[in-house]
Scaffold this motif. Sequence first.
Motif, short mmCIF file in Angstrom:
data_model
loop_
_atom_site.label_atom_id
_atom_site.label_comp_id
_atom_site.label_asym_id
_atom_site.label_seq_id
_atom_site.Cartn_x
_atom_site.Cartn_y
_atom_site.Cartn_z
N GLY A 36 0.79 -1.23 0.00
CA GLY A 36 0.00 0.00 0.00
C GLY A 36 0.82 1.28 0.00
N THR A 37 2.13 1.18 0.01
CA THR A 37 2.99 2.37 0.01
C THR A 37 4.00 2.29 -1.14
OG1 THR A 37 4.87 1.55 1.33
CG2 THR A 37 2.92 2.29 2.53
N THR A 38 4.67 3.41 -1.38
CA THR A 38 5.76 3.43 -2.37
C THR A 38 7.12 3.22 -1.73
OG1 THR A 38 5.97 5.84 -2.17
CG2 THR A 38 4.49 5.00 -3.90
N LEU A 39 7.16 3.03 -0.42
CA LEU A 39 8.42 2.91 0.29
C LEU A 39 9.11 1.58 0.02
CD1 LEU A 39 7.38 4.37 3.77
CD2 LEU A 39 8.67 5.52 1.96
N ALA A 40 10.43 1.64 0.01
CA ALA A 40 11.22 0.42 -0.16
C ALA A 40 12.54 0.60 0.57
CB ALA A 40 11.47 0.13 -1.62
N THR A 41 13.07 -0.50 1.09
CA THR A 41 14.40 -0.50 1.69
C THR A 41 15.34 -1.24 0.74
OG1 THR A 41 13.54 -0.44 3.94
CG2 THR A 41 15.80 -1.20 3.65
N VAL A 42 16.41 -0.56 0.35
CA VAL A 42 17.35 -1.12 -0.63
C VAL A 42 18.63 -1.50 0.08
CG1 VAL A 42 18.57 -0.73 -2.79
CG2 VAL A 42 16.33 0.32 -2.41
N ALA A 43 19.06 -2.74 -0.09
CA ALA A 43 20.29 -3.22 0.55
C ALA A 43 21.51 -2.61 -0.11
CB ALA A 43 20.36 -4.74 0.47
N GLY A 44 22.55 -2.36 0.68
CA GLY A 44 23.77 -1.80 0.13
C GLY A 44 24.38 -2.67 -0.95
N ALA A 45 24.21 -3.99 -0.84
CA ALA A 45 24.77 -4.91 -1.82
C ALA A 45 24.13 -4.76 -3.19
CB ALA A 45 24.62 -6.35 -1.32
N ASP A 46 22.99 -4.09 -3.28
CA ASP A 46 22.32 -3.90 -4.57
C ASP A 46 22.86 -2.71 -5.36
OD1 ASP A 46 20.71 -6.07 -4.17
OD2 ASP A 46 19.04 -4.92 -3.34
N PHE A 47 23.78 -1.96 -4.75
CA PHE A 47 24.39 -0.81 -5.43
C PHE A 47 25.77 -1.19 -5.96
CE2 PHE A 47 21.55 1.14 -2.32
CZ PHE A 47 20.90 2.11 -3.06
N ALA A 48 26.13 -0.60 -7.07
CA ALA A 48 27.50 -0.73 -7.61
C ALA A 48 27.96 0.66 -8.03
CB ALA A 48 27.54 -1.68 -8.80
N VAL A 49 29.13 1.06 -7.51
CA VAL A 49 29.70 2.37 -7.84
C VAL A 49 30.73 2.17 -8.95
CG1 VAL A 49 30.89 4.40 -6.96
CG2 VAL A 49 29.32 3.14 -5.47
N ASN A 50 30.51 2.80 -10.08
CA ASN A 50 31.36 2.64 -11.25
C ASN A 50 32.14 3.91 -11.56
OD1 ASN A 50 30.23 -0.01 -11.81
ND2 ASN A 50 28.40 1.07 -12.51
N GLY A 51 33.32 3.73 -12.15
CA GLY A 51 34.15 4.88 -12.52
C GLY A 51 35.22 5.21 -11.53
N LEU A 52 35.43 4.36 -10.52
CA LEU A 52 36.46 4.59 -9.52
C LEU A 52 37.84 4.27 -10.09
CD1 LEU A 52 34.62 2.90 -6.53
CD2 LEU A 52 35.00 5.36 -6.79
N ILE A 53 38.86 4.94 -9.57
CA ILE A 53 40.23 4.67 -9.96
C ILE A 53 40.63 3.29 -9.43
CG2 ILE A 53 42.63 5.45 -9.71
CD1 ILE A 53 40.78 7.22 -11.45
N ASN A 54 41.42 2.57 -10.22
CA ASN A 54 41.85 1.22 -9.84
C ASN A 54 42.38 1.17 -8.40
OD1 ASN A 54 41.17 0.27 -12.34
ND2 ASN A 54 43.25 0.32 -13.15
N GLY A 55 41.88 0.21 -7.66
CA GLY A 55 42.33 0.03 -6.29
C GLY A 55 41.50 0.77 -5.26
N GLU A 56 40.63 1.65 -5.72
CA GLU A 56 39.77 2.40 -4.80
C GLU A 56 38.36 1.83 -4.86
OE1 GLU A 56 40.09 6.61 -5.29
OE2 GLU A 56 42.28 6.60 -5.18
N THR A 57 37.73 1.77 -3.73
CA THR A 57 36.37 1.25 -3.67
C THR A 57 35.50 2.12 -2.78
OG1 THR A 57 36.89 -0.22 -1.82
CG2 THR A 57 37.10 -1.14 -4.04
N VAL A 58 34.23 2.17 -3.14
CA VAL A 58 33.23 2.89 -2.36
C VAL A 58 31.98 2.03 -2.33
CG1 VAL A 58 31.73 4.92 -2.24
CG2 VAL A 58 34.12 5.17 -2.96
N THR A 59 31.41 1.84 -1.17
CA THR A 59 30.15 1.11 -1.06
C THR A 59 29.04 2.08 -0.68
OG1 THR A 59 30.64 0.59 1.26
CG2 THR A 59 31.28 -1.04 -0.41
N VAL A 60 27.82 1.65 -0.95
CA VAL A 60 26.64 2.45 -0.60
C VAL A 60 25.92 1.75 0.54
CG1 VAL A 60 24.48 3.45 -1.41
CG2 VAL A 60 26.44 3.27 -2.96
N ARG A 61 25.58 2.52 1.55
CA ARG A 61 24.89 1.96 2.70
C ARG A 61 23.44 1.62 2.33
NH1 ARG A 61 27.86 6.37 5.03
NH2 ARG A 61 29.46 5.63 6.48
N THR A 62 22.81 0.77 3.13
CA THR A 62 21.40 0.48 2.96
C THR A 62 20.60 1.78 3.00
OG1 THR A 62 21.63 -1.69 3.99
CG2 THR A 62 19.41 -0.74 3.94
N SER A 63 19.71 1.94 2.02
CA SER A 63 19.02 3.22 1.86
C SER A 63 17.53 2.99 1.63
CB SER A 63 19.60 3.99 0.68
OG SER A 63 20.99 4.21 0.84
#
Length: 223
Positions: free
Chosen positions: A143-170
Amino acid sequence: SYVIEATEVTGSSGGYLADNYVVTFLPGSYGVTPRPLGISISGLPTKVYDGSTMAMLGVDDYTFTNLANGDTFVVIATDGQYNSKNVLEANTVTVDLNGTSVAAFGGSLLSNYSLPASATGAALITPAPVSVALADQTKVYDGTTLATVAGADFAVNGLINGETVTVRTSDGLFNEANVLGANTLTVSLTGADFEPNAGTLLSNYELQTSATASASITPRPVT
């Protein structure tokens, strides 16, 4: 150096008559020393963050000072070094110079000048853009538009080799609360949603402010 030899005294002024004097000529000399040449980096060279301090410069990035009239030179050295690889700290570029770094034109002679050991000037590094991909999402109708998205469902692209960034659950929002209309989900992102690994600085990147994915809402079972 050059030898100076005088052989004759002529003229009269204020009662002075050359004939009244016996003049002895003493040889002299004078030297011509190289003219100090000023070279600086100008035009605020700028590059996008690439994880290194390397800078690539062109002939238009240099300014000459203290040239004698008519002399023309260009700096052909292209490799420089930023004082830091990071966006917030990088503010100057330095290029080491030697006799092969500068080319002369129009009869100008580099041997008439003394070169500085290096050229320095203000410079910038701008953040590298990155994109955030989001895996397809689904939920059971509630009945709502709300959703919880797991951090594992995100992928950050375009980072310099050897660097990583993750996205928290949102938290995300479906475009529609109903099963038949829901087909996309959007998550709004701020800097606080990103977690860099050791050695990665978020300030080196232009972070995406949202991520969108295909999505669906499935019918809720009833009994």
